[in-house]
Scaffold this motif. Structure first.
Motif, PDB file in Angstrom:
ATOM      1  N   ASP A   9       2.306   1.633  -3.469  1.00 53.05           N
ATOM      2  CA  ASP A   9       1.244   2.023  -4.403  1.00 53.05           C
ATOM      3  C   ASP A   9       0.946   3.509  -4.284  1.00 53.05           C
ATOM      4  O   ASP A   9       0.732   4.201  -5.289  1.00 53.05           O
ATOM      5  CB  ASP A   9      -0.021   1.211  -4.135  1.00 53.05           C
ATOM      6  N   LYS A  10       0.896   4.006  -3.045  1.00 51.32           N
ATOM      7  CA  LYS A  10       0.645   5.430  -2.836  1.00 51.32           C
ATOM      8  C   LYS A  10       1.767   6.277  -3.422  1.00 51.32           C
ATOM      9  O   LYS A  10       1.532   7.344  -3.996  1.00 51.32           O
ATOM     10  CB  LYS A  10       0.498   5.716  -1.339  1.00 51.32           C
ATOM     11  N   TRP A  67      -4.698  -0.148  -6.048  1.00 47.44           N
ATOM     12  CA  TRP A  67      -4.766   1.077  -6.846  1.00 47.44           C
ATOM     13  C   TRP A  67      -4.288   0.750  -8.257  1.00 47.44           C
ATOM     14  O   TRP A  67      -3.192   0.241  -8.453  1.00 47.44           O
ATOM     15  CB  TRP A  67      -3.884   2.164  -6.229  1.00 47.44           C
ATOM     16  N   SER A 117      -2.729   1.848 -11.144  1.00 44.21           N
ATOM     17  CA  SER A 117      -1.870   2.918 -11.626  1.00 44.21           C
ATOM     18  C   SER A 117      -2.022   3.082 -13.128  1.00 44.21           C
ATOM     19  O   SER A 117      -2.548   2.194 -13.816  1.00 44.21           O
ATOM     20  CB  SER A 117      -0.411   2.589 -11.297  1.00 44.21           C
ATOM     21  N   GLU A 128       1.326   6.341  -7.073  1.00 42.60           N
ATOM     22  CA  GLU A 128       0.204   7.224  -7.404  1.00 42.60           C
ATOM     23  C   GLU A 128       0.652   8.686  -7.370  1.00 42.60           C
ATOM     24  O   GLU A 128       0.307   9.477  -8.245  1.00 42.60           O
ATOM     25  CB  GLU A 128      -0.930   6.997  -6.419  1.00 42.60           C
ATOM     26  N   ALA A 129       1.443   9.048  -6.369  1.00 43.71           N
ATOM     27  CA  ALA A 129       1.942  10.410  -6.264  1.00 43.71           C
ATOM     28  C   ALA A 129       2.843  10.762  -7.441  1.00 43.71           C
ATOM     29  O   ALA A 129       2.779  11.867  -7.998  1.00 43.71           O
ATOM     30  CB  ALA A 129       2.702  10.582  -4.949  1.00 43.71           C
ATOM     31  N   GLY A 159       0.820  -1.214   0.000  1.00 39.11           N
ATOM     32  CA  GLY A 159       0.000   0.000   0.000  1.00 39.11           C
ATOM     33  C   GLY A 159       0.849   1.257   0.000  1.00 39.11           C
ATOM     34  O   GLY A 159       0.526   2.244  -0.667  1.00 39.11           O
ATOM     35  N   VAL A 160       1.951   1.235   0.750  1.00 36.56           N
ATOM     36  CA  VAL A 160       2.854   2.392   0.800  1.00 36.56           C
ATOM     37  C   VAL A 160       3.448   2.665  -0.574  1.00 36.56           C
ATOM     38  O   VAL A 160       3.475   3.811  -1.056  1.00 36.56           O
ATOM     39  CB  VAL A 160       3.977   2.144   1.830  1.00 36.56           C
TER      40      VAL A 160
END
Length: 306
Positions: free
Chosen positions: A73-74, A277, A279, A77-78, A70-71
């Protein structure tokens, strides 16, 4: 704990090979080894076990991967927000069984690479029985399965193409010239199939059990190529997806027998974790798969698992 170490760990977990991970990350293998060692020292646990030449995630490694996914993926995303999506970069991990790898995915990989040359594409061949688990463990972003319609509360599924399974025999096989076959015509024949536990083998067994036949002679194999070659040699009758034998049928080495298993509906299906997520990289790959595979069956209705 550094982000580059986490990214390296995720890549090694996807490839289960230090050299391939190093190649994907543009590192030397010793750099990857040092990063994983530093991460293990900081966490105080082993993340991988080295079983001879085989690298496997430990229980702690699997748990760690689930949480850092999750980290990362975030972070991806950023990055996508501040970069031009026309020039994507990053890593994408795909898994499938050997049949789809050989006969469905090469054209998808080719199209995707032509569109996203900056993306590192990692592929792992995984048995059908283990493919879903790679999504739950985070070791794959997208997987492809050849199976009957799949239902799951945790995965999104998109059927791309209905696949046909046939019986194939050598051109000089006694049944090859027949235009109609009855069940009793298979008496005494040897069937060339995948090993027990394989989806296709389960469907094969179920079909004959419905007909009240449970005394069948098998030769079992791990891959489609071995099954085809033994059928060509006249050893028995092969049960395979039609796509795997198209070339051999065109060359006259194999003949598709006029026998169909009723109520057999098998699809090439694309899966991803429903909470993942998606991407721009993953979305681009999913669209490439739809274009290449689903175009062959334009009436296929897509659905997501609920």
């Amino acid at each position: 704990m550094e982000l580059r170490q986490l990214n390296t760990f995720r890549t090694v977990a996807s490839t289960l090979n230090f050299s391939r991970a190093a190649e994907a990350l543009s590192y030397v293998p010793s750099n990857v080894t040092m990063q994983i060692k530093a991460l293990e020292d900081e966490l105080g646990v082993r993340l991988f076990d080295r079983l001879g030449k085989q690298l496997v995630l430990t229980t702690a490694g699997k748990r760690f991967l689930t949480h850092i996914q999750g980290v990362l993926d975030k972070l991806d995303e950023a990055r996508s927000v501040v970069h031009d999506n026309e020039n994507l970069s990053g890593t994408l991990t795909i898994s499938a069984n050997e049949v789809l790898c050989a006969y469905r995915l090469p054209a998808v990989f080719h199209l995707f690479r032509s569109r996203q040359p900056g993306v590192r594409l990692i592929f792992r061949s995984v048995s059908n029985q283990q493919l879903k688990q790679t999504l739950f463990e985070g070791t794959a972003d997208v997987v492809f399965m050849l199976d009957e319609p799949i239902r799951s509360t945790g995965l999104a599924v998109e059927p791309l193409l209905e696949e046909t399974f046939r019986f194939f025999a050598a051109a000089d096989h006694p049944l090859a010239k027949r235009t109609v076959l009855q069940l009793e015509d298979f008496h005494g024949e040897v069937f060339l199939t995948n090993e027990k536990g394989c989806t296709y083998r389960t469907m094969f067994d179920r079909a004959f059990e419905k007909e009240g036949i449970d005394s069948i002679t098998y030769l079992e194999f791990q891959n489609a190529e071995a099954i085809k070659q033994c059928a060509i040699a006249g050893i028995g009758i092969a049960f395979l997806p039609e796509i795997t034998a198209e070339t051999e049928v065109e060359r006259g080495e194999l003949v598709a027998l006029p026998w169909h298993i009723p109520d057999l509906h098998v699809y090439t299906q694309m899966l991803w974790h429903k909470d993942k997520w998606l991407s721009p990289i993953i979305l681009s790959f999913i669209e490439a798969a739809r274009e290449v595979i689903a175009i062959e069956d334009p009436d296929m209705k897509r659905y997501g698992e609920r």
